[in-house]
Design a protein around this motif. Structure first.
Motif, PDB file in Angstrom:
ATOM      1  N   TYR A 109       0.843  -1.185   0.000  1.00 57.89           N
ATOM      2  CA  TYR A 109       0.000   0.000   0.000  1.00 57.89           C
ATOM      3  C   TYR A 109       0.882   1.239   0.000  1.00 57.89           C
ATOM      4  CZ  TYR A 109      -3.871  -3.009   1.635  1.00 57.89           C
ATOM      5  OH  TYR A 109      -4.828  -3.982   1.759  1.00 57.89           O
ATOM      6  N   GLN A 110       0.562   2.218  -0.842  1.00 58.39           N
ATOM      7  CA  GLN A 110       1.249   3.512  -0.839  1.00 58.39           C
ATOM      8  C   GLN A 110       0.277   4.577  -0.369  1.00 58.39           C
ATOM      9  OE1 GLN A 110       2.789   4.816  -4.631  1.00 58.39           O
ATOM     10  NE2 GLN A 110       3.440   6.796  -3.838  1.00 58.39           N
ATOM     11  N   PHE A 111       0.698   5.376   0.620  1.00 57.09           N
ATOM     12  CA  PHE A 111      -0.158   6.439   1.133  1.00 57.09           C
ATOM     13  C   PHE A 111      -0.090   7.674   0.245  1.00 57.09           C
ATOM     14  CE2 PHE A 111       0.820   4.229   5.255  1.00 57.09           C
ATOM     15  CZ  PHE A 111      -0.471   3.767   5.466  1.00 57.09           C
ATOM     16  N   ASP A 112      -1.228   8.364   0.139  1.00 63.56           N
ATOM     17  CA  ASP A 112      -1.235   9.644  -0.566  1.00 63.56           C
ATOM     18  C   ASP A 112      -1.146  10.774   0.460  1.00 63.56           C
ATOM     19  OD1 ASP A 112      -3.760  10.023   0.549  1.00 63.56           O
ATOM     20  OD2 ASP A 112      -4.854   9.655  -1.314  1.00 63.56           O
ATOM     21  N   ALA A 113      -1.301  12.012   0.014  1.00 58.75           N
ATOM     22  CA  ALA A 113      -1.144  13.163   0.907  1.00 58.75           C
ATOM     23  C   ALA A 113      -2.191  13.183   2.009  1.00 58.75           C
ATOM     24  CB  ALA A 113      -1.218  14.458   0.096  1.00 58.75           C
ATOM     25  N   ASN A 114      -3.331  12.513   1.793  1.00 52.71           N
ATOM     26  CA  ASN A 114      -4.403  12.465   2.789  1.00 52.71           C
ATOM     27  C   ASN A 114      -4.428  11.148   3.546  1.00 52.71           C
ATOM     28  OD1 ASN A 114      -5.500  15.068   2.237  1.00 52.71           O
ATOM     29  ND2 ASN A 114      -6.454  14.241   0.390  1.00 52.71           N
ATOM     30  N   TRP A 115      -3.359  10.334   3.383  1.00 49.83           N
ATOM     31  CA  TRP A 115      -3.191   9.050   4.086  1.00 49.83           C
ATOM     32  C   TRP A 115      -4.150   7.965   3.628  1.00 49.83           C
ATOM     33  CZ3 TRP A 115       1.312   8.528   6.151  1.00 49.83           C
ATOM     34  CH2 TRP A 115       1.967   9.638   6.693  1.00 49.83           C
ATOM     35  N   ASN A 116      -4.768   8.135   2.453  1.00 48.30           N
ATOM     36  CA  ASN A 116      -5.464   7.012   1.840  1.00 48.30           C
ATOM     37  C   ASN A 116      -4.407   6.086   1.250  1.00 48.30           C
ATOM     38  OD1 ASN A 116      -8.119   8.261   2.235  1.00 48.30           O
ATOM     39  ND2 ASN A 116      -7.487   9.668   0.620  1.00 48.30           N
ATOM     40  N   GLY A 117      -4.630   4.781   1.340  1.00 46.91           N
ATOM     41  CA  GLY A 117      -3.628   3.829   0.868  1.00 46.91           C
ATOM     42  C   GLY A 117      -4.080   3.084  -0.371  1.00 46.91           C
ATOM     43  N   THR A 118      -3.284   3.137  -1.438  1.00 44.08           N
ATOM     44  CA  THR A 118      -3.609   2.455  -2.694  1.00 44.08           C
ATOM     45  C   THR A 118      -2.726   1.225  -2.846  1.00 44.08           C
ATOM     46  OG1 THR A 118      -4.271   4.511  -3.754  1.00 44.08           O
ATOM     47  CG2 THR A 118      -3.710   2.672  -5.208  1.00 44.08           C
ATOM     48  N   VAL A 119      -3.331   0.105  -3.234  1.00 43.39           N
ATOM     49  CA  VAL A 119      -2.584  -1.141  -3.432  1.00 43.39           C
ATOM     50  C   VAL A 119      -1.851  -1.043  -4.768  1.00 43.39           C
ATOM     51  CG1 VAL A 119      -2.721  -3.650  -3.629  1.00 43.39           C
ATOM     52  CG2 VAL A 119      -4.310  -2.426  -2.123  1.00 43.39           C
ATOM     53  N   ILE A 120      -0.517  -0.960  -4.715  1.00 41.71           N
ATOM     54  CA  ILE A 120       0.268  -0.770  -5.930  1.00 41.71           C
ATOM     55  C   ILE A 120       0.977  -2.053  -6.361  1.00 41.71           C
ATOM     56  CG2 ILE A 120       0.588   1.690  -5.553  1.00 41.71           C
ATOM     57  CD1 ILE A 120       3.404   1.089  -4.530  1.00 41.71           C
ATOM     58  N   ALA A 121       0.958  -3.081  -5.508  1.00 39.37           N
ATOM     59  CA  ALA A 121       1.541  -4.385  -5.873  1.00 39.37           C
ATOM     60  C   ALA A 121       0.848  -5.448  -5.035  1.00 39.37           C
ATOM     61  CB  ALA A 121       3.054  -4.401  -5.630  1.00 39.37           C
ATOM     62  N   GLU A 122       0.724  -6.639  -5.622  1.00 36.11           N
ATOM     63  CA  GLU A 122      -0.053  -7.688  -4.951  1.00 36.11           C
ATOM     64  C   GLU A 122       0.381  -9.055  -5.450  1.00 36.11           C
ATOM     65  OE1 GLU A 122      -4.673  -7.657  -4.288  1.00 36.11           O
ATOM     66  OE2 GLU A 122      -4.288  -8.522  -6.270  1.00 36.11           O
ATOM     67  N   ASP A 123       0.478 -10.003  -4.530  1.00 35.01           N
ATOM     68  CA  ASP A 123       0.707 -11.409  -4.884  1.00 35.01           C
ATOM     69  C   ASP A 123      -0.139 -12.243  -3.928  1.00 35.01           C
ATOM     70  OD1 ASP A 123       1.820 -13.544  -6.325  1.00 35.01           O
ATOM     71  OD2 ASP A 123       3.379 -13.845  -4.818  1.00 35.01           O
ATOM     72  N   ILE A 124      -1.200 -12.890  -4.435  1.00 29.02           N
ATOM     73  CA  ILE A 124      -2.161 -13.572  -3.573  1.00 29.02           C
ATOM     74  C   ILE A 124      -2.511 -14.945  -4.128  1.00 29.02           C
ATOM     75  CG2 ILE A 124      -3.189 -11.421  -2.758  1.00 29.02           C
ATOM     76  CD1 ILE A 124      -5.507 -11.901  -4.707  1.00 29.02           C
ATOM     77  N   SER A 125      -3.048 -15.785  -3.225  1.00 23.13           N
ATOM     78  CA  SER A 125      -3.595 -17.073  -3.651  1.00 23.13           C
ATOM     79  C   SER A 125      -5.040 -16.860  -4.092  1.00 23.13           C
ATOM     80  CB  SER A 125      -3.547 -18.075  -2.494  1.00 23.13           C
ATOM     81  OG  SER A 125      -4.494 -17.712  -1.503  1.00 23.13           O
ATOM     82  N   GLY A 126      -5.619 -17.881  -4.689  1.00 22.87           N
ATOM     83  CA  GLY A 126      -6.986 -17.772  -5.185  1.00 22.87           C
ATOM     84  C   GLY A 126      -8.025 -17.596  -4.095  1.00 22.87           C
ATOM     85  N   ALA A 127      -7.647 -17.898  -2.851  1.00 22.57           N
ATOM     86  CA  ALA A 127      -8.603 -17.799  -1.751  1.00 22.57           C
ATOM     87  C   ALA A 127      -8.866 -16.359  -1.336  1.00 22.57           C
ATOM     88  CB  ALA A 127      -8.091 -18.595  -0.553  1.00 22.57           C
TER      89      ALA A 127
END
Length: 509
Positions: free
Chosen positions: A170-188
């Motif tokens: 997660y990367q925070f913006d100037a207002n501390w909202n977090g955007t998922v910029i990278a992900e590695d997950i299982s199908g579950a």
């Protein structure tokens, strides 16, 4: 919703999560008087080891339960310079019973917090094994030359090392909202790549704790909270501050949040830049998951390496952009000298002028009785009113906004050309300005659930719950331009100083 609200909720941000006064049940906590090494508080589950009630343990010396060598070591640590998060190995001894523990001590002015967990030989690694694993991780990360590449490599490597079902950056913006910029997950697990989560999901007091503690482990959301005895610390006469503790208990609203995400275990790792929280790496597991102490130390190490690599990439990007702007600024000041005219020097060159310097769509320059325009700008009557507004505000320093309509109602009429504004006051008292405009950039935010449903209160107004859906929630944002970055403002200030000095020389020569 057409505008971005600040979702750093006051309610969430005021919950005293560092004074929760309970711990998770995968370990034990002792609080020691630094002067005497007497035990002044314990987690109630320590009774399962000592066979004594918590009240019986009060004011007993640490040597009642741990080896002489351990007591001597802790005495030296309390007297030493290192104070925070010092790992140690401990041997519990009582009536012929011996147990090995992994410990972590946090030394305060009057007392020390001693966290202990049962030492497990399973999965333990030698230093050479750990170093080799970390070195391979660093080597893989160094292969990435962009932020996207580095983050994707880091996330994949972390999941490989840790065995979690999913790992996200997660990367925070100037207002501390977090955007998922990278992900590695299982199908579950559900994918959240590209989605933004409101600031209230990691409220300000939780973000502050990440500056003290590099990671946060919740091995089982269904754990049984363990209370401290006594409730009040006898040295401070207050709830004890558990900010530094790995074992610190978890607010019930966050456990419910995990349940709504359908995960039983989580581990979050900080990413820092220039000493500030830049982002978080969040690891999730469908079932309870207890990474051993070695794995957590590896994660702590990797947090530093990931932070350093991301900072290096971003610093290089900032340097390249800053160098380019400085080169353009120097060329423009040379034009002003060459033409002996501020307005001509700022505007006349088609390829290198103030528009290209500040990535602006339009510009207005007014000095004395002269006024010149370039690019896409609002109507001249609107510009006149804007200048009156600036004079009324007494703008004497660099002024910028990426959402002018929020500050100046009349600007909503020309958002397409002037959502953003950068003002360089030449002489604010005379209404002389250089005004750069940036056009509206319409963008769509993919929220992970409705950000307006941060906290839901029961009818009694006392009990509350986190949002129970993370279904994609789209928001289109209007009336905002690209943000003005700090280096652009610094360049603008240096240009303002140059113009002031140049104009002064013109007036007195």
């Amino acid at each position: 919703m057409s505008e971005i609200r600040n979702y750093d909720a006051e309610f969430c941000g005021n919950l005293p999560i560092h004074h929760i006064n309970s711990i998770q049940d995968y370990g034990y906590l002792l609080v020691l008087d630094n002067k005497t090494l007497n035990i002044i508080q314990v987690s109630e589950n320590l009774s399962t080891i000592t066979d004594e009630a918590p009240a019986q343990m009060m004011n007993k010396h640490l040597s009642s339960f741990f080896s002489r060598a351990d007591v001597e070591n802790i005495t030296k640590l309390i007297a030493g310079d290192a104070k925070d998060r010092i790992p140690l190995n401990l041997l519990f001894e009582k009536e012929g019973k011996q147990l090995s523990f992994d410990g972590l001590i946090h030394i305060k002015n009057d007392y020390s917090l001693l966290e202990i967990e049962t030492a497990s030989k399973e999965g333990r690694k030698s230093f050479s094994d750990v170093f080799q694993e970390v070195r391979q991780f660093i080597s893989a990360m160094e292969s990435g030359s962009t932020l996207e590449e580095v983050c994707n490599v880091a996330i994949k490597q972390l999941r490989k090392v840790s065995g979690f079902d999913g790992v996200r950056m997660y990367q925070f913006d100037a207002n501390w909202n977090g955007t998922v910029i990278a992900e590695d997950i299982s199908g579950a697990l559900e994918s959240y790549l590209g989605q933004t989560f409101p600031a209230s999901d990691v409220p300000k007091q939780a973000r502050a704790l990440y500056l003290k503690n590099p990671f946060r482990l919740i091995s089982n959301r269904a754990y049984q909270p363990v209370r401290l005895y006594p409730v009040i610390n006898p040295l401070t006469n207050a709830f004890i501050d558990l900010s530094d503790c790995n074992l610190r208990g978890v607010a019930s609203v966050h456990l419910e949040y995990m349940q709504n995400m359908n995960v039983s275990a989580s581990m979050s790792i900080r990413v820092l830049r220039e000493g500030k929280l830049w982002g978080l790496i969040s690891c999730h597991h469908i079932e309870p998951n207890y990474p051993n102490v070695d794995m957590r130390y590896i994660f702590e190490w990797l947090s530093v390496e990931i932070s350093n690599r991301i900072a290096a990439i971003l610093d290089q990007e900032d340097y390249n952009q800053s160098a380019s702007r400085l080169e353009k600024r120097t060329a423009i000041t040379d034009f002003i000298y060459g033409k002996d005219d501020i307005i001509e020097g700022l505007l006349d060159d088609e390829n290198l002028n103030i528009l290209s310097l500040f990535n602006a769509g339009g510009v207005v320059v007014k000095i004395g009785n002269r006024i010149e325009y370039r690019g896409d700008i609002p109507d001249k009557s609107e510009i006149y009113n804007l200048m009156l507004w600036l004079e009324g505000k007494g703008i004497e320093k660099i002024f910028s906004s990426s959402h002018l309509g929020e500050l100046y109602e009349e600007a909503r009429a020309y958002e397409k050309t002037g959502s953003g504004i950068l003002v360089i006051p030449v002489d604010g008292r005379s209404g002389d300005y250089v005004i750069c405009f940036r056009p509206e950039v319409i963008r769509q935010i993919k929220w992970g659930g409705d950000p307006e449903q941060v906290i839901n209160f029961d009818k009694d107004g006392k009990n509350y719950h986190p949002r129970n859906s993370f279904k994609l929630w789209l928001q289109t944002v209007y009336g905002q331009s690209l943000h003005w970055v700090q280096n652009e403002l610094e360049i603008a200030e240096s240009l303002r100083n140059f113009i002031f000095e140049f104009r002064t020389k013109q007036l007195y020569n």
